[in-house]
Write a protein that holds these residues in place. Sequence first.
Motif, PDB file in Angstrom:
ATOM      1  N   GLU A  33      55.647  34.798  28.491  1.00  0.00           N
ATOM      2  CA  GLU A  33      54.715  35.171  27.425  1.00  0.00           C
ATOM      3  C   GLU A  33      54.065  33.959  26.766  1.00  0.00           C
ATOM      4  N   ASN A  34      53.516  33.052  27.575  1.00  0.00           N
ATOM      5  CA  ASN A  34      52.792  31.894  27.053  1.00  0.00           C
ATOM      6  C   ASN A  34      51.313  32.236  26.961  1.00  0.00           C
ATOM      7  N   GLY A  35      50.657  31.867  25.855  1.00  0.00           N
ATOM      8  CA  GLY A  35      49.292  32.283  25.584  1.00  0.00           C
ATOM      9  C   GLY A  35      48.221  31.637  26.432  1.00  0.00           C
ATOM     10  N   SER A  36      48.423  30.425  26.909  1.00  0.00           N
ATOM     11  CA  SER A  36      47.405  29.729  27.696  1.00  0.00           C
ATOM     12  C   SER A  36      48.047  29.218  28.985  1.00  0.00           C
ATOM     13  N   ASP A  37      47.698  28.001  29.441  1.00  0.00           N
ATOM     14  CA  ASP A  37      48.307  27.452  30.656  1.00  0.00           C
ATOM     15  C   ASP A  37      49.795  27.192  30.422  1.00  0.00           C
ATOM     16  N   ALA A  38      50.591  27.418  31.456  1.00  0.00           N
ATOM     17  CA  ALA A  38      52.011  27.093  31.358  1.00  0.00           C
ATOM     18  C   ALA A  38      52.226  25.606  31.663  1.00  0.00           C
ATOM     19  N   ILE A  39      51.779  25.164  32.854  1.00  0.00           N
ATOM     20  CA  ILE A  39      51.899  23.745  33.228  1.00  0.00           C
ATOM     21  C   ILE A  39      50.516  23.213  33.548  1.00  0.00           C
ATOM     22  N   ASP A  40      50.137  22.108  32.917  1.00  0.00           N
ATOM     23  CA  ASP A  40      48.863  21.434  33.181  1.00  0.00           C
ATOM     24  C   ASP A  40      49.192  19.998  33.583  1.00  0.00           C
ATOM     25  N   LEU A  41      48.824  19.636  34.811  1.00  0.00           N
ATOM     26  CA  LEU A  41      49.125  18.304  35.340  1.00  0.00           C
ATOM     27  C   LEU A  41      47.825  17.566  35.642  1.00  0.00           C
ATOM     28  N   ASN A  52      59.599  29.970  37.452  1.00  0.00           N
ATOM     29  CA  ASN A  52      59.240  31.369  37.229  1.00  0.00           C
ATOM     30  C   ASN A  52      58.227  31.455  36.099  1.00  0.00           C
ATOM     31  N   PHE A  53      57.195  32.277  36.315  1.00  0.00           N
ATOM     32  CA  PHE A  53      56.142  32.469  35.332  1.00  0.00           C
ATOM     33  C   PHE A  53      55.967  33.968  35.107  1.00  0.00           C
ATOM     34  N   ASN A  54      56.036  34.395  33.848  1.00  0.00           N
ATOM     35  CA  ASN A  54      55.918  35.804  33.521  1.00  0.00           C
ATOM     36  C   ASN A  54      55.008  35.968  32.298  1.00  0.00           C
ATOM     37  N   ASN A  55      53.954  36.764  32.445  1.00  0.00           N
ATOM     38  CA  ASN A  55      53.018  37.035  31.348  1.00  0.00           C
ATOM     39  C   ASN A  55      52.397  35.763  30.781  1.00  0.00           C
ATOM     40  N   ILE A  56      51.584  35.111  31.609  1.00  0.00           N
ATOM     41  CA  ILE A  56      50.892  33.879  31.216  1.00  0.00           C
ATOM     42  C   ILE A  56      49.432  34.224  30.913  1.00  0.00           C
ATOM     43  N   GLY A  57      48.918  33.777  29.759  1.00  0.00           N
ATOM     44  CA  GLY A  57      47.589  34.146  29.303  1.00  0.00           C
ATOM     45  C   GLY A  57      46.436  33.482  30.028  1.00  0.00           C
ATOM     46  N   ASN A  58      46.666  32.389  30.730  1.00  0.00           N
ATOM     47  CA  ASN A  58      45.608  31.693  31.463  1.00  0.00           C
ATOM     48  C   ASN A  58      46.173  31.304  32.831  1.00  0.00           C
ATOM     49  N   ASP A  59      46.117  30.026  33.223  1.00  0.00           N
ATOM     50  CA  ASP A  59      46.670  29.581  34.502  1.00  0.00           C
ATOM     51  C   ASP A  59      48.169  29.327  34.368  1.00  0.00           C
ATOM     52  N   ALA A  60      48.919  29.653  35.422  1.00  0.00           N
ATOM     53  CA  ALA A  60      50.341  29.318  35.414  1.00  0.00           C
ATOM     54  C   ALA A  60      50.517  27.817  35.669  1.00  0.00           C
ATOM     55  N   ILE A  61      49.881  27.304  36.741  1.00  0.00           N
ATOM     56  CA  ILE A  61      49.926  25.865  37.037  1.00  0.00           C
ATOM     57  C   ILE A  61      48.491  25.398  37.263  1.00  0.00           C
ATOM     58  N   ASP A  62      48.094  24.316  36.610  1.00  0.00           N
ATOM     59  CA  ASP A  62      46.745  23.773  36.700  1.00  0.00           C
ATOM     60  C   ASP A  62      46.832  22.290  37.065  1.00  0.00           C
ATOM     61  N   PHE A  63      46.262  21.926  38.224  1.00  0.00           N
ATOM     62  CA  PHE A  63      46.284  20.541  38.704  1.00  0.00           C
ATOM     63  C   PHE A  63      44.899  19.916  38.626  1.00  0.00           C
ATOM     64  N   SER A  64      44.837  18.664  38.191  1.00  0.00           N
ATOM     65  CA  SER A  64      43.624  17.851  38.251  1.00  0.00           C
ATOM     66  C   SER A  64      44.015  16.467  38.755  1.00  0.00           C
ATOM     67  N   GLY A  65      43.410  16.030  39.859  1.00  0.00           N
ATOM     68  CA  GLY A  65      43.637  14.685  40.368  1.00  0.00           C
ATOM     69  C   GLY A  65      45.089  14.349  40.633  1.00  0.00           C
ATOM     70  N   SER A  66      45.864  15.311  41.097  1.00  0.00           N
ATOM     71  CA  SER A  66      47.306  15.120  41.257  1.00  0.00           C
ATOM     72  C   SER A  66      47.743  15.245  42.714  1.00  0.00           C
ATOM     73  N   ASN A  67      48.942  14.737  43.009  1.00  0.00           N
ATOM     74  CA  ASN A  67      49.559  14.821  44.334  1.00  0.00           C
ATOM     75  C   ASN A  67      50.950  15.410  44.118  1.00  0.00           C
ATOM     76  N   VAL A  68      51.113  16.697  44.524  1.00  0.00           N
ATOM     77  CA  VAL A  68      52.327  17.415  44.130  1.00  0.00           C
ATOM     78  C   VAL A  68      52.798  18.340  45.248  1.00  0.00           C
ATOM     79  N   GLU A  69      54.119  18.517  45.331  1.00  0.00           N
ATOM     80  CA  GLU A  69      54.735  19.530  46.183  1.00  0.00           C
ATOM     81  C   GLU A  69      55.303  20.620  45.288  1.00  0.00           C
ATOM     82  N   VAL A  70      54.999  21.886  45.640  1.00  0.00           N
ATOM     83  CA  VAL A  70      55.496  23.043  44.895  1.00  0.00           C
ATOM     84  C   VAL A  70      56.339  23.881  45.850  1.00  0.00           C
ATOM     85  N   ASN A  71      57.595  24.147  45.484  1.00  0.00           N
ATOM     86  CA  ASN A  71      58.505  24.943  46.307  1.00  0.00           C
ATOM     87  C   ASN A  71      59.175  26.020  45.456  1.00  0.00           C
ATOM     88  N   ASN A  72      59.226  27.234  46.000  1.00  0.00           N
ATOM     89  CA  ASN A  72      59.913  28.359  45.350  1.00  0.00           C
ATOM     90  C   ASN A  72      59.361  28.633  43.953  1.00  0.00           C
TER      91      ASN A  72
END
Length: 168
Positions: A33-41, A52-72
């Motif tokens: 129940e987060n109102g905007s982005d949960a994670i912004d990188l 785990n993301f539940n009831n997110i008001g905008n983006d769950a994960i937002d990347f800009s200019g990043s190098n990332v691995e996402v698992n599970n």
Amino acid sequence: INLKNLFFNRISSEDAINIINSEFKIKDISFNENGSDAIDLDFSDGKISNVNFNNIGNDAIDFSGSNVEVNNAYFVNIKDKIISIGENSVIKINKVNATNSYVGITAKDGSKVLAKNIKMNEVKIPFASYIKKKEYKEPTLILENINVDNYFTKWIKDDKSKILYQNS
């Protein structure tokens, strides 16, 4: 930055977590129940696992200019994008399960994305690839082993951007 075993509940700020120009590890974290982005990188490198993301008001994960691995990663009721990838990010995604959300995985503005082992149900637009900012080249979204059900349209893209699935 190392974040582990945390629970973010009813956060009303612009981002529950915003990491800028840093190396990080995020593991075993839940957002509810987060109102905007949960994670912004922004311009950061690292790994995200078992989130785990539940009831997110905008983006769950937002990347800009990043190098990332996402698992599970698990997503339920995301109002905008489950994973938004932009500004020349390079992202590898493995094992996503998403339900009842608006947009799934979006590659924008020169980003390179490999997404595999993806399950989505009732995600209106599971995949998107487009140029949002004219100063960037086309993004590429490569999909492997996807299973999507109950969607409005499987993917959208502009003329220059790429979505590759089963060698086409």
